[in-house]
Design an enzyme around this catalytic site. Structure first.
Site, PDB file in Angstrom:
ATOM      1  N   LYS A  53       0.714  -1.250   0.059  1.00  0.00           N
ATOM      2  CA  LYS A  53       0.046  -0.074   0.096  1.00  0.00           C
ATOM      3  C   LYS A  53       0.833   1.280   0.008  1.00  0.00           C
ATOM      4  O   LYS A  53       0.681   2.180  -0.680  1.00  0.00           O
ATOM      5  CB  LYS A  53      -0.841  -0.151   1.231  1.00  0.00           C
ATOM      6  CG  LYS A  53      -1.982  -1.141   1.124  1.00  0.00           C
ATOM      7  CD  LYS A  53      -2.871  -1.354   2.495  1.00  0.00           C
ATOM      8  CE  LYS A  53      -3.705  -2.440   2.234  1.00  0.00           C
ATOM      9  NZ  LYS A  53      -4.296  -2.709   3.785  1.00  0.00           N
ATOM     10  N   GLN A  97      -3.977  -1.159   9.998  1.00  0.00           N
ATOM     11  CA  GLN A  97      -3.805  -2.474   9.279  1.00  0.00           C
ATOM     12  C   GLN A  97      -4.492  -3.557  10.175  1.00  0.00           C
ATOM     13  O   GLN A  97      -3.711  -3.677  11.413  1.00  0.00           O
ATOM     14  CB  GLN A  97      -2.378  -2.724   8.956  1.00  0.00           C
ATOM     15  CG  GLN A  97      -2.038  -3.984   8.244  1.00  0.00           C
ATOM     16  CD  GLN A  97      -2.986  -4.172   6.879  1.00  0.00           C
ATOM     17  OE1 GLN A  97      -3.134  -3.459   6.249  1.00  0.00           O
ATOM     18  NE2 GLN A  97      -3.413  -5.485   6.476  1.00  0.00           N
ATOM     19  N   ASP A 120     -10.629   3.254   5.026  1.00  0.00           N
ATOM     20  CA  ASP A 120     -10.706   1.978   4.920  1.00  0.00           C
ATOM     21  C   ASP A 120     -12.359   1.462   5.128  1.00  0.00           C
ATOM     22  O   ASP A 120     -12.806   0.273   5.024  1.00  0.00           O
ATOM     23  CB  ASP A 120     -10.060   1.152   6.010  1.00  0.00           C
ATOM     24  CG  ASP A 120      -9.200  -0.128   5.254  1.00  0.00           C
ATOM     25  OD1 ASP A 120      -9.080  -0.092   4.259  1.00  0.00           O
ATOM     26  OD2 ASP A 120      -8.480  -0.496   6.220  1.00  0.00           O
TER      27      ASP A 120
END
Ligand code: NAD
Length: 283
Positions: A53, A97, A120
Site C-alpha cells: 500500500k 492494518q 478503509d
C-alpha cells in the site's frame, strides 16, 4: 469460453488516473494527499500488505506516513496515535492494518478514527451509513468488487447475487452494496445448510469464505459471473483463491483470477478513498 475479469489491468488504469489528478494538484503548488498507515506488530502477511500500500502511494505521488508500533504496545498508545492523526491537518486518511495483536481491541481503535479520515470504511459510523445506503467511504475490497463487476459490463440490477462469507471486512458489506445496486442477495456462511442451493441460483457469485478452492463448477449456475476474494498460498507456494479457477471456468461466463483479481482492486480503491478524503477537505 470464459472471460477473465482482469483486476490487475483495471487497477492500473485507476491508479494512472489518480496519478494524473495528483500531478495537477502538485502543479498547483498544493500539498499531495497523505495516507497514514499504522501497523502494530510484525505479522508477516500484514507487513507485506502495508509495504504494498505504501509503495502504491509512492507511485501515485501521495505522501505516506508510516507508524510501526511494537506488538506489545498498549491500547492507550495506539489510541493516542489515532487521536493525534485525527487532529493533523497534514493527514487525509488513516489506515489501521488488521488484525491487531489479540491483546488489543480493534473495535475501540477503529472507532476512534475520524469518519472523514476512515478511508478503509471500517468504523461503525461509516458501516452504519453503509447499512442505510448512504456510505461516505465504502470498504475497499467491496468497493473494488463493484467496480470490477461494472467494468466487466455486467448489470447488477434485478440479478440474483450470492455472497459466501459474512465478515465485516468483505462479505457483509459486499452483500449490502449488491443490494444497493438492486440485486436480490443471499448470504451464505458457515451455518448455512446446503449452500449450493443458494449458489446454483446466483447470476453473480462473490466468494469470500477464506477456504482454499471451496467452490468448483458444481456450485455454479451455467453462465454466472464469479468473483474470487480469497487469497491463500498453496503447498507448492502458488497464490490460489477460494475458487477452483480451472473447474469453475467450465461453467462461469466471467471470472476473476487469483492473483490479479480482487487484490489489486482493493489497493486501487484505498487510493480512490484517500483522494476523496483529501478532496473533501480541500475543495
Ligand atoms: P473471515 O474469516 O473474517 O470471514 C470468512 C467468512 O466466510 C465467515 O463469515 C464464515 O462464516 C464464512 N465461511 C467460512 N467457511 C465457510 C464455508 N465452508 N462455507 C460458507 N461460508 C464459510 O475472512 P475475510 O476477512 O472475509 O476474508 C475472506 C478471504 O478473502 C480470505 O481468504 C482473505 O485472505 C481474503 N481477502 C482478500 C482481500 C483482497 O484484497 N483480495 C481482502 C480481504 C480478504
Amino acid at each position: 469460453m470464459v472471460e477473465l475479469i482482469d483486476g490487475k489491468t483495471l487497477a492500473e488504469s485507476i491508479i494512472q488516473k489518480i496519478k494524473e489528478k495528483v500531478d495537477k494538484i502538485i502543479n498547483l503548488g498544493k500539498r499531495p494527499p497523505c495516507l497514514a498507515v499504522i501497523l502494530v506488530g510484525d505479522d508477516p502477511a500484514s507487513t507485506v500488505y502495508v509495504a504494498h500500500k505504501r509503495k502504491k502511494c509512492e507511485t501515485i505521488g501521495f505522501k505516506s506516513e508510516f507508524f510501526a508500533l511494537p506488538a506489545t504496545s498498549s491500547q492507550e498508545k495506539l489510541n493516542n496515535l489515532i487521536k493525534k492523526l485525527n487532529e493533523s491537518d497534514e493527514v487525509d486518511g488513516i489506515l489501521l492494518q488488521l488484525p491487531l495483536p489479540k491483546e488489543l481491541n480493534s473495535d475501540k481503535a477503529l472507532d476512534l478514527i475520524h469518519p472523514k479520515k476512515d478511508v478503509d470504511g471500517l468504523t461503525s459510523f461509516n458501516q452504519g451509513l453503509l447499512c442505510q445506503g448512504r456510505s461516505a467511504f465504502e470498504p475497499c475490497t467491496p468497493k473494488g468488487i463493484i467496480t470490477m463487476i461494472h467494468s466487466a459490463g455486467v448489470a447488477i440490477d434485478s440479478k440474483k447475487a450470492c455472497v459466501i462469507g459474512r465478515s465485516r471486512l468483505v462479505g457483509l458489506p459486499i452483500a449490502l452494496l449488491l443490494n444497493q445496486h438492486n440485486a436480490t442477495v443471499s448470504l451464505v456462511h458457515r451455518h448455512t445448510k446446503n449452500p449450493k442451493d443458494y449458489t446454483k441460483e446466483a447470476d453473480i457469485l462473490v466468494v469470500a469464505a477464506g477456504v482454499p478452492h471451496l467452490v468448483d463448477d458444481t456450485w455454479l449456475k451455467e453462465g454466472c459471473v464469479v468473483i474470487d476474494v480469497g487469497i491463500h498460498k498453496s503447498k507448492e507456494g502458488k497464490l490460489i483463491g477460494d475458487v477452483n479457477f480451472e473447474k469453475a471456468s467450465k461453467k462461469a461466463s466471467k471470472i476473476s483470477p487469483v492473483p490479479g483479481g480482487v487484490g489489486p482492486m482493493t489497493v486501487a480503491s484505498l487510493m480512490e478513498n484517500t483522494l476523496k478524503a483529501y478532496e473533501e477537505r480541500y475543495f
